[in-house]
Enzyme design. Structure first.
Site, PDB file in Angstrom:
ATOM      1  N   LYS A 104       0.829  -1.212   0.000  1.00  0.00           N
ATOM      2  CA  LYS A 104       0.000   0.000   0.000  1.00  0.00           C
ATOM      3  C   LYS A 104       0.864   1.264   0.000  1.00  0.00           C
ATOM      4  O   LYS A 104       2.081   1.193   0.210  1.00  0.00           O
ATOM      5  CB  LYS A 104      -0.926  -0.051   1.232  1.00  0.00           C
ATOM      6  CG  LYS A 104      -1.927  -1.211   1.198  1.00  0.00           C
ATOM      7  CD  LYS A 104      -2.901  -1.136   2.372  1.00  0.00           C
ATOM      8  CE  LYS A 104      -3.909  -2.273   2.349  1.00  0.00           C
ATOM      9  NZ  LYS A 104      -4.956  -2.117   3.412  1.00  0.00           N
ATOM     10  N   GLU A 140      -9.428 -10.203  -7.916  1.00  0.00           N
ATOM     11  CA  GLU A 140      -8.578  -9.041  -7.606  1.00  0.00           C
ATOM     12  C   GLU A 140      -7.318  -9.020  -8.481  1.00  0.00           C
ATOM     13  O   GLU A 140      -6.857  -7.947  -8.873  1.00  0.00           O
ATOM     14  CB  GLU A 140      -8.206  -9.063  -6.120  1.00  0.00           C
ATOM     15  CG  GLU A 140      -9.404  -8.813  -5.217  1.00  0.00           C
ATOM     16  CD  GLU A 140      -9.056  -8.866  -3.742  1.00  0.00           C
ATOM     17  OE1 GLU A 140      -9.958  -8.626  -2.927  1.00  0.00           O
ATOM     18  OE2 GLU A 140      -7.877  -9.131  -3.390  1.00  0.00           O
TER      19      GLU A 140
HETATM   20  N1  UDP Z   1      -9.815  -0.660   7.347  1.00  0.00           N
HETATM   21  C1  UDP Z   1      -9.897   0.510   8.067  1.00  0.00           C
HETATM   22  N2  UDP Z   1     -10.617   0.502   9.248  1.00  0.00           N
HETATM   23  C2  UDP Z   1     -11.236  -0.611   9.714  1.00  0.00           C
HETATM   24  C3  UDP Z   1     -11.145  -1.808   8.965  1.00  0.00           C
HETATM   25  C4  UDP Z   1     -10.434  -1.786   7.788  1.00  0.00           C
HETATM   26  O1  UDP Z   1      -9.365   1.535   7.673  1.00  0.00           O
HETATM   27  O2  UDP Z   1     -11.853  -0.569  10.775  1.00  0.00           O
HETATM   28  C5  UDP Z   1      -9.040  -0.666   6.091  1.00  0.00           C
HETATM   29  C6  UDP Z   1      -7.692  -1.360   6.233  1.00  0.00           C
HETATM   30  O3  UDP Z   1      -6.749  -0.676   5.412  1.00  0.00           O
HETATM   31  C7  UDP Z   1      -7.987  -2.746   5.700  1.00  0.00           C
HETATM   32  C8  UDP Z   1      -8.976  -2.428   4.580  1.00  0.00           C
HETATM   33  O4  UDP Z   1      -9.779  -1.368   5.097  1.00  0.00           O
HETATM   34  O5  UDP Z   1      -6.813  -3.399   5.259  1.00  0.00           O
HETATM   35  C9  UDP Z   1      -9.882  -3.561   4.160  1.00  0.00           C
HETATM   36  O6  UDP Z   1     -10.518  -4.073   5.305  1.00  0.00           O
HETATM   37  P1  UDP Z   1     -10.640  -5.641   5.536  1.00  0.00           P
HETATM   38  O7  UDP Z   1     -11.587  -5.850   6.667  1.00  0.00           O
HETATM   39  O8  UDP Z   1     -10.939  -6.312   4.244  1.00  0.00           O
HETATM   40  O9  UDP Z   1      -9.161  -6.023   6.060  1.00  0.00           O
HETATM   41  P2  UDP Z   1      -7.998  -6.860   5.368  1.00  0.00           P
HETATM   42  O10 UDP Z   1      -8.623  -7.920   4.512  1.00  0.00           O
HETATM   43  O11 UDP Z   1      -7.175  -5.871   4.565  1.00  0.00           O
HETATM   44  O12 UDP Z   1      -7.206  -7.438   6.513  1.00  0.00           O
END
Ligand code: UDP
Ligand code: MG
Length: 142
Positions: free
Chosen positions: A11, A128
């Site tokens: 990222k 993706e």
């Molecule tokens: N995210 C955030 N706040 C939250 C949860 C997620 O900013 O409370 C962001 C974080 O960058 C995360 C992305 O949104 O990686 C996608 O969320 P997901 O739940 O899919 O998490 P991941 O699969 O990336 O672990």
């Protein structure tokens, strides 16, 4: 176990902190094969498209602003059991809850700016990967 494909994204925080090499080293040391990779700056609408599944979540605006704030590095990775193994390697979404030694625990500052993305299912790994790389640029063997 089946050979799976996952989409990693280093990222914008990872790129800004000059951690591209550090993170790719850990990914390769864990046995993943790189099939496609590039440096790209997402527009806000491209970030919104990629994260459309989260469009109703309260963090959607902040997330897509962050993901379009600078260049990122999408990478198609392949390995047996890639989906689960890559998520184990990066650790929990919130770095404060991530296990010791994981990429997010080592390098991430916050739940929002958490260094790396990983697909959450075999199906999404394919969807993706195709968001960034048409199949003909994914290298079959290396
Ligand atoms: N995210 C955030 N706040 C939250 C949860 C997620 O900013 O409370 C962001 C974080 O960058 C995360 C992305 O949104 O990686 C996608 O969320 P997901 O739940 O899919 O998490 P991941 O699969 O990336 O672990
Ligand atoms: Mg996710």
């Amino acid at each position: 176990m089946a050979l799976e494909r996952t989409l990693a994204i280093l990222k914008p925080d990872c790129v800004r902190k000059n951690l591209i090499g550090e993170v790719i080293k850990r990914i390769q040391d864990a046995g993943f094969t790189i099939r496609a990779m590039k440096l790209v700056r997402l527009s806000k609408s491209e970030a919104e498209g990629f994260y459309a599944v989260h469009k109703d979540r309260p963090f959607f605006g902040e997330l897509t602003t962050f993901m379009s704030s600078g260049p990122c590095v999408p990478i198609v990775l392949e390995k047996e059991n890639a989906i689960a193994d890559y998520r184990t390697l990066i650790g929990a979404t919130n770095p404060a809850e991530a296990a010791d030694g994981t990429i997010r625990k080592l390098f991430a500052d916050s739940v929002g700016e958490n260094i790396a993305h990983g697909s959450d299912s075999v199906e999404n790994g394919l969807i993706e990967s195709a968001y960034f790389f048409p199949e003909h640029v994914v290298v079959a063997n290396s």
